[in-house]
Design a protein around this motif. Structure first.
Motif, PDB file in Angstrom:
ATOM      1  N   ILE A  16      28.401  37.577  44.821  1.00  0.00           N
ATOM      2  CA  ILE A  16      28.320  38.849  45.477  1.00  0.00           C
ATOM      3  C   ILE A  16      26.751  38.773  45.870  1.00  0.00           C
ATOM      4  CG2 ILE A  16      28.371  41.458  45.142  1.00  0.00           C
ATOM      5  CD1 ILE A  16      30.950  41.019  43.889  1.00  0.00           C
ATOM      6  N   CYS A  33      34.494  44.799  46.845  1.00  0.00           N
ATOM      7  CA  CYS A  33      35.146  44.031  45.947  1.00  0.00           C
ATOM      8  C   CYS A  33      36.540  44.399  45.385  1.00  0.00           C
ATOM      9  CB  CYS A  33      34.119  43.900  44.619  1.00  0.00           C
ATOM     10  SG  CYS A  33      34.976  43.075  43.163  1.00  0.00           S
ATOM     11  N   CYS A  64      36.950  39.065  44.038  1.00  0.00           N
ATOM     12  CA  CYS A  64      36.442  38.924  42.778  1.00  0.00           C
ATOM     13  C   CYS A  64      37.465  38.223  41.813  1.00  0.00           C
ATOM     14  CB  CYS A  64      35.947  40.124  42.065  1.00  0.00           C
ATOM     15  SG  CYS A  64      34.799  41.066  43.064  1.00  0.00           S
TER      16      CYS A  64
END
Length: 113
Positions: free
Chosen positions: A56, A88, A113
């Motif tokens: 990220i 996410c 994620c």
């Protein structure tokens, strides 16, 4: 003498306006930083892997790559990081009321994620 006082007054007004603008900008940065920190805390509580967090962060830095480093660029990086964290998939599984910023949930960026 009166002309000089008027010029000084005008200069002080301009300086005060610049200070107020800077105060507002810093307030916005502080709010965005607090939102990012809350999102990071939520992700930590969800046991997100360090690798996923790293992806990220790297994605954020790559999308904001800009050779000139200025105040606007720093806010852009912080805002993009906020958007990517908000997008996410782990956080999207939570009820909307728990997410710090509802408007960012519609971000087109989706990080798995």
């Amino acid at each position: 003498e009166l002309q000089r006082k008027e010029e000084e007054t005008e200069m002080l007004k301009v300086e005060l306006q610049m200070l107020e603008t800077e105060r507002v900008r810093l307030s916005l940065v502080e709010e965005k930083l607090m939102d990012v920190l809350q999102l990071l805390q939520q992700l930590r509580d969800l046991n997100i892997s360090k690798r996923a967090l790293g992806k990220i962060l790297l994605s954020t830095l790559e999308s904001c790559h800009d050779p000139q480093h200025g105040k606007a660029h720093l806010f852009e990086v912080l805002d993009t990081l906020h958007q990517e964290l908000t997008s996410c998939a782990l956080l999207q599984g939570q009820p909307l009321g728990e997410a710090p910023s509802r408007q960012s949930l519609s971000s087109p960026l989706l990080i798995s994620c």
